[in-house]
Design a protein around this motif. Structure first.
Motif, PDB file in Angstrom:
ATOM      1  N   ASN A  83       0.961  -0.965   0.081  1.00  0.00           N
ATOM      2  CA  ASN A  83       0.183  -0.159   0.014  1.00  0.00           C
ATOM      3  C   ASN A  83       0.672   1.099  -0.052  1.00  0.00           C
ATOM      4  O   ASN A  83       1.652   1.453   1.110  1.00  0.00           O
ATOM      5  N   GLN A 135       0.759  14.034  15.991  1.00  0.00           N
ATOM      6  CA  GLN A 135      -0.595  14.273  15.854  1.00  0.00           C
ATOM      7  C   GLN A 135      -1.383  13.898  16.965  1.00  0.00           C
ATOM      8  O   GLN A 135      -2.316  14.461  17.685  1.00  0.00           O
ATOM      9  N   SER A 187       4.169  -2.967  13.142  1.00  0.00           N
ATOM     10  CA  SER A 187       4.833  -1.662  13.104  1.00  0.00           C
ATOM     11  C   SER A 187       3.529  -0.592  13.724  1.00  0.00           C
ATOM     12  O   SER A 187       2.439  -1.093  13.712  1.00  0.00           O
ATOM     13  N   PRO A 201      -7.634  14.720   2.518  1.00  0.00           N
ATOM     14  CA  PRO A 201      -8.690  13.656   3.194  1.00  0.00           C
ATOM     15  C   PRO A 201      -7.809  12.743   4.071  1.00  0.00           C
ATOM     16  O   PRO A 201      -6.429  12.588   4.039  1.00  0.00           O
ATOM     17  N   ASN A 202      -8.382  12.393   5.154  1.00  0.00           N
ATOM     18  CA  ASN A 202      -7.975  11.086   6.010  1.00  0.00           C
ATOM     19  C   ASN A 202      -7.081  10.112   5.326  1.00  0.00           C
ATOM     20  O   ASN A 202      -7.776   9.767   4.208  1.00  0.00           O
ATOM     21  N   GLY A 203      -5.934   9.708   5.650  1.00  0.00           N
ATOM     22  CA  GLY A 203      -5.342   8.592   4.871  1.00  0.00           C
ATOM     23  C   GLY A 203      -4.597   9.252   3.673  1.00  0.00           C
ATOM     24  O   GLY A 203      -4.464   8.395   2.646  1.00  0.00           O
ATOM     25  N   ALA A 204      -4.515  10.539   3.416  1.00  0.00           N
ATOM     26  CA  ALA A 204      -4.058  11.185   2.154  1.00  0.00           C
ATOM     27  C   ALA A 204      -2.459  10.875   2.395  1.00  0.00           C
ATOM     28  O   ALA A 204      -1.736  10.877   1.252  1.00  0.00           O
ATOM     29  N   GLY A 205      -1.957  10.653   3.376  1.00  0.00           N
ATOM     30  CA  GLY A 205      -0.619  10.242   3.782  1.00  0.00           C
ATOM     31  C   GLY A 205       0.182  11.454   4.050  1.00  0.00           C
ATOM     32  O   GLY A 205       1.499  11.811   4.072  1.00  0.00           O
ATOM     33  N   LYS A 206      -0.468  12.454   4.935  1.00  0.00           N
ATOM     34  CA  LYS A 206       0.104  13.926   5.366  1.00  0.00           C
ATOM     35  C   LYS A 206       1.042  13.365   6.516  1.00  0.00           C
ATOM     36  O   LYS A 206       2.183  13.782   6.621  1.00  0.00           O
ATOM     37  N   THR A 207       0.521  12.752   7.607  1.00  0.00           N
ATOM     38  CA  THR A 207       1.304  12.233   8.743  1.00  0.00           C
ATOM     39  C   THR A 207       2.527  11.345   8.182  1.00  0.00           C
ATOM     40  O   THR A 207       3.558  11.505   8.750  1.00  0.00           O
TER      41      THR A 207
HETATM   42  N1  LIG Z   1       2.552   2.235  10.252  1.00  0.00           N
HETATM   43  C1  LIG Z   1       1.686   1.926   9.409  1.00  0.00           C
HETATM   44  N2  LIG Z   1       1.411   0.587   9.209  1.00  0.00           N
HETATM   45  C2  LIG Z   1       0.555   0.468   8.020  1.00  0.00           C
HETATM   46  N3  LIG Z   1       0.133   1.213   7.425  1.00  0.00           N
HETATM   47  C3  LIG Z   1       0.169   2.576   7.604  1.00  0.00           C
HETATM   48  C4  LIG Z   1       0.918   2.978   8.649  1.00  0.00           C
HETATM   49  N4  LIG Z   1       0.934   4.409   8.748  1.00  0.00           N
HETATM   50  C5  LIG Z   1       0.122   4.932   7.786  1.00  0.00           C
HETATM   51  N5  LIG Z   1      -0.446   3.980   7.346  1.00  0.00           N
HETATM   52  C6  LIG Z   1      -1.438   3.927   6.207  1.00  0.00           C
HETATM   53  O1  LIG Z   1      -1.029   4.890   5.158  1.00  0.00           O
HETATM   54  C7  LIG Z   1      -1.860   5.788   4.703  1.00  0.00           C
HETATM   55  C8  LIG Z   1      -1.753   7.336   5.082  1.00  0.00           C
HETATM   56  O2  LIG Z   1      -1.547   7.551   6.407  1.00  0.00           O
HETATM   57  P1  LIG Z   1      -1.408   9.031   7.031  1.00  0.00           P
HETATM   58  O3  LIG Z   1      -0.138   9.434   6.800  1.00  0.00           O
HETATM   59  O4  LIG Z   1      -1.528   8.813   8.557  1.00  0.00           O
HETATM   60  O5  LIG Z   1      -2.647   9.725   6.589  1.00  0.00           O
HETATM   61  P2  LIG Z   1      -3.139  11.263   6.951  1.00  0.00           P
HETATM   62  O6  LIG Z   1      -2.216  11.723   7.905  1.00  0.00           O
HETATM   63  O7  LIG Z   1      -2.953  11.785   5.799  1.00  0.00           O
HETATM   64  O8  LIG Z   1      -4.496  11.128   7.525  1.00  0.00           O
HETATM   65  C9  LIG Z   1      -3.133   5.284   5.457  1.00  0.00           C
HETATM   66  O9  LIG Z   1      -4.022   4.406   4.464  1.00  0.00           O
HETATM   67  C10 LIG Z   1      -2.796   4.667   6.608  1.00  0.00           C
HETATM   68  O10 LIG Z   1      -3.626   3.210   6.921  1.00  0.00           O
END
Ligand SMILES: Nc1ncnc2c1ncn2[C@@H]1O[C@H](COP(=O)(O)OP(=O)(O)O)[C@@H](O)[C@H]1O
Ligand SMILES: [Mg+2]
Lengths: 256, 305, 366
Positions: free
Chosen positions: A17, A86, B304, A38-44
């Protein structure tokens, strides 16, 4: 444009993914730049890769002209790039003051031998660190909580503690991950003033993730919109928010 | 000794370790803490079977070429029931309150150490310190081509371990309970949000793990002796090594890990002092932790955060 | 059943060189012996407190570090092996050199174990450490020419014995004073290290390693430092034990010692140096005191008193983790002794300790 942070073709996978899929953007020195999506966009995940909490699978991160791609977080920090989490990651069984006093780098007393052999020097340094910690606490209005355990703080106060910890290091740039989420409106308004004031006085560059459009519009001069791990649009807040693609991305995420 | 003979013995020992490790990895995966009482639960199981066979006296003659009688069947069932009741009880009064409090998992692990210490002492207080056996008659080995000697019990140990592994596979992948267990292990909050009663899943996990724990304990006693101190001395480290080799929460991995541990442990005696045997699982453990801490079959994202 | 006069292990099944508590004189002797034992345990508990109480690093192999220190000091100070003995060393060095050697050995073992494992998940280290003691014990038992195998090492010199004879004072008393002196020094060393910015980083790592890293701390390095300091002090405790007892064998170092030290730290208060010393006293008293009332107990308990006290230890651990995770004293609520007083620092004995003990269970300290 004088970019303090330059991210080029950043990629991060989890299993199959792609959380971040070739994101390219820059943050101007001395600016307050926002990142929405949007949520899950990959910002964090972007933040984690920049700050060294995660090792990216591809791409480059350049901070202040130097390649910091894949450096561990403690080394990124030492270059003046600080981040908040966050979900606040306070040190709960330590007092608020201690949460801040632990931050400064290269403290003499951090070498165990010094704590035995050079107590005077350590004591002198502790006084100046405590002083600085009190200044920072005043900055975020947490002075009255100095001796409270961080674990006893309210959600909003924890957010402020995150910010205070970042300030403690006298950073060049701070990454703020959703500083306004869960904080009440009054505090949010003050947060905008805080951040802008800090930028004016100390020249700190801010890079902020948030969902609250109102907050972002007041705070930032530039917005980067992420969707599906890539940068969708970049520009002034107003033009970005009027962009139909952006609205579609958000609506899509709402209905999904 | 002949290498092949060592491999056979290694498979027997490895099956016992592997079966125990399957129970351990199940609770590790679903309950997310390292249960340091697991080996002593095996000890409890072996002594509960002893209670039925010797203390109560249900022997039941002889079953074929094996060293035990039909009494072994009620004995094993009793051991399972006893271990299950004990673990569910401990979970209710010790682990669950800690879970609710969201203490870190290390504290739950330390509480389990307390359980291990007390349980071992209770077993010793009831059954004494001397090693025991279920049956005193000599158990003859069968001789195969090439002078290979295998006891019927040992064949049974390997066979039963495989059978239980298959049963566990079917349970995890073909039943609703199994799906719920895997979901809880993957992501408990998500499982809960999708309507799974995770507390019931945890109880079920203890009961299922107890079956493997009790049988593995009885097998250990058949292969060697009943020993109240078997847990920390012989079992705990090899089982954890097997669990980590196989990837936490992965029962097949644990079984393969157990076989790797058992076989390398026995084979090592060909080259090094037998006294160093306990060091082999430790070295395997350190090696896997350095090279591939997620285990041979663990996926990258599973642990993780 | 078990020999009552043989004090084979610090935590061992025999009541520790302790004569029965019958006469007044007997009780004085018992108390002196008990306090010496408790002081040795307190050193080990302070060491574990550095590792677990401050850093959150689990070490289930305390007795391994303890044993390595004991053997090293013995081998450095013993005479060369006699006709029926075979061991390395026997260098006839002075006892203080042996003790320093014991510390170094404990520290080196900690480094060897810690380097590959300390950057991993906490529970992996816990698992790795349960094996060390068993393995070292089996090597000591199996390897000819190393430490005289199961026959053990005999005639380890006792410190200040000549001095006590010359002065005509009771040797046990001299030993108690000496051990307490070492304990005091260890306390000051540990307190100096933990109530300082160094200790603050350790606690930050315990509370949240990711945060500590994100503010620039090389957490693995600190974890190793704290593990090595703890290991070295456990080695010192073992060295003192060896010279007190005069005879050690692989079986002197059973897992019970590890469990007891853990109980002391948990009962006394993880993260509180005075707490874990109090824990050593209280838990030690339960442990060594219980056999004294053997006669008073009903028969079926009296004959099982050694199991009874292990059950007590197990239940104590469970009870404290469940109901009072901060232990009797709770964590020292001090920034660092160097910080200004108003900011929670300063002073050897911080004021307001009781009023500020964390009422909340949990945190990472539990
Ligand atoms: N440690 C992790 N293990 C597996 N998947 C992750 C992990 N961290 C984030 N993801 C996935 O990566 C995608 C982006 O997450 P995230 O960067 O947290 O989004 P945002 O901060 O934009 O809401 C999401 O689909 C999330 O489920
Ligand atoms: Mg996010």
């Amino acid at each position: 444009m004088d970019a303090l942070l330059d991210v080029h073709g950043l990629v991060k996978r989890f299993g199959g993914n792609y959380a971040v899929d070739g994101a390219t953007f820059g943050v101007e020195r001395g600016s307050i730049t926002g990142m929405i999506g949007p949520n899950g966009a990959g910002k964090t995940t972007c933040f984690n890769c920049i700050a060294g909490s995660l090792v990216p699978d591809g791409g480059r991160v350049v901070y202040d002209g130097e390649d910091i791609t894949g450096l561990p977080s403690y080394r990124v920090f030492r270059r003046g790039l600080t981040r908040t989490f966050q979900i606040p990651q306070e040190l709960s069984a330590m007092t608020v003051l201690e949460n801040l006093m632990v931050v400064p780098a290269e403290q003499a007393g951090e070498r165990v031998v010094d704590s035995w052999l050079r107590p005077w020097r350590v004591a002198a340094q502790e006084r100046s660190i405590a002083e600085r910690a009190h200044e920072v606490l005043a900055e975020v209005d947490l002075t009255h909580e100095a001796q409270n355990y961080a674990g006893n703080l309210s959600g909003g106060q924890r957010k402020l503690l995150e910010l205070a910890r970042a300030l403690m290091s006298e950073p060049g740039m701070i990454l703020l991950d959703e500083p306004s989420a869960g904080v009440n409106p009054t505090l949010t308004r003050r947060l905008v003033e805080h951040i802008q004031g800090l930028r004016e006085r100390f020249g700190i560059t801010f890079f902020v993730i948030a969902h609250d459009m109102d907050f972002m519009q007041r705070l930032c001069e530039r917005l980067i919109v992420m969707a599906d791990g890539q940068v969708l649009v970049e520009g002034e807040p107003r033009e970005v928010l009027e962009n139909t693609e952006v609205q579609a991305a958000y609506l899509g995420s709402v209905t999904a | 000794m002949d290498i092949l003979q060592l491999v056979i013995v290694g498979m027997v020992v490895g099956s016992i370790i592997g079966l125990g490790a399957m129970g351990l990895t199940l609770t590790f995966g679903v309950l997310k803490f390292a249960n340091f009482a697991h080996a002593d639960l095996m000890t409890l199981g072996m002594y509960l079977a002893f209670f039925v066979i010797v203390d109560v006296g249900i022997v039941g003659g002889h079953v074929g070429p094996f060293s035990f009688g039909w009494g072994m069947i009620p004995a094993v069932l009793f051991a399972w029931g006893g271990v299950a009741a004990f673990t569910v009880g401990v979970d209710r009064f010790v682990f669950r309150p800690l879970r609710r409090r969201e203490t870190d998992f290390l504290s739950i692990g330390i509480a389990s150490l307390g359980v291990a210490i007390a349980l071992q002492a209770v077993v010793q207080a009831i059954w004494g310190s001397a090693p025991l056996r279920y049956h005193s008659e000599i158990h003859r080995a069968l001789t195969f081509a090439g002078g290979l000697k295998i006891k019927p019990d040992q064949i049974l140990i390997i066979g039963l371990t495989l059978a239980m592994a298959v049963a566990l596979y079917l349970l995890l992948h073909r039943t609703r309970l199994g799906t719920a267990m895997r979901a809880t292990s993957d992501n408990a909050p998500l499982a809960e949000a999708s309507g799974i009663d995770t507390e019931r899943v945890r109880i079920a996990t203890w009961v299922i793990a107890s079956a493997m724990t009790a049988v593995a304990g009885v097998m250990f006693a058949l292969q060697s002796q009943l020993r109240f101190d078997a847990g920390f001395e012989f079992l705990l480290l090899p089982m954890f090594a097997a669990v980590i080799l196989g990837g936490i929460g992965n029962p097949w991995g644990a079984l393969v890990g157990g076989l790797i541990v058992g076989i390398s442990q026995e084979l090592s005696t060909e080259w090094i002092n037998t006294g160093f045997k306990p060091g082999v699982p430790f070295l395997l453990l350190i090696l896997i932790l350095i090279v591939r801490p997620r285990g041979l079959f663990g996926s990258e994202t599973q642990w993780s955060t | 059943m078990l020999p009552v006069d043989a004090f084979t292990s610090l935590a061992g099944e025999a009541p520790a060189l302790l004569p029965p508590l019958i006469t007044f004189g007997g009780s004085v002797n018992w108390t002196v012996g008990f306090l010496t034992t408790a002081a040795i345990f307190a050193i080990a508990a302070l060491a574990l407190n550095v590792q677990w109480g401050y850093t959150g690093t689990i070490n289930f192999g305390v007795v391994a570090f303890f044993g390595v220190g004991a053997y090293t000091s013995a081998l450095l100070t013993l005479d060369a092996p006699g006709e029926f003995e075979s061991y390395v060393g026997g260098l006839e060095l002075a006892i203080p050199i042996g003790w320093v050697g014991g510390m170094v050995a404990g520290g080196v073992l900690a480094l060897l174990v810690g380097l590959p494992t300390l950057r991993l998940r906490d529970d992996f280290l816990a698992i790795a450490t349960i094996g060390i003691a068993t393995i070292l014990r089996s090597i000591a038992n199996a390897q000819e020419g190393l430490v005289n195998r199961a026959r053990g090492l005999n005639g380890i010199p006792r410190p200040l014995e000549g001095f006590a004879n010359d002065m005509g004072v009771d040797y046990d008393l001299v030993l108690l004073v000496l051990t307490s002196g070492v304990l005091l020094m260890v306390f000051l060393v540990v307190r100096g290290a933990t109530a300082s910015p160094w200790g603050r980083v350790l606690r930050a790592i315990r509370e949240n390693e990711a945060t500590a890293q994100s503010v620039g701390k090389m957490t693995t390095s600190y974890r190793i430092q704290s593990f090595v300091l703890g290991g070295a002090l456990m080695g010192l405790a073992g060295a003192i034990f060896a010279h007190r007892i005069g005879t050690i064998a692989p079986d002197s170092f059973d897992n019970l010692t590890t469990f007891l030290v853990w109980t002391m730290v948990i009962v006394g208060g993880s993260g509180n140096n005075r707490g874990v010393m109090l824990g050593a006293l209280v838990v030690g008293f339960v442990w060594f005191g219980l056999p004294l009332i053997q006669e008073e107990l009903p028969d079926f308990l009296g004959t099982r008193v050694f199991m009874l006290r292990r059950i007590a230890i197990g239940l104590l651990i469970i009870a404290f983790v469940l109901t009072r995770p901060q232990g009797l004293l709770g964590e020292e609520p001090r920034v660092s002794r160097f910080a200004p007083r108003g900011d929670g620092g300063g002073g050897l004995w911080p004021t307001g300790l009781w009023s500020r003990i964390r009422g909340q269970p949990g945190g990472g300290a539990a």
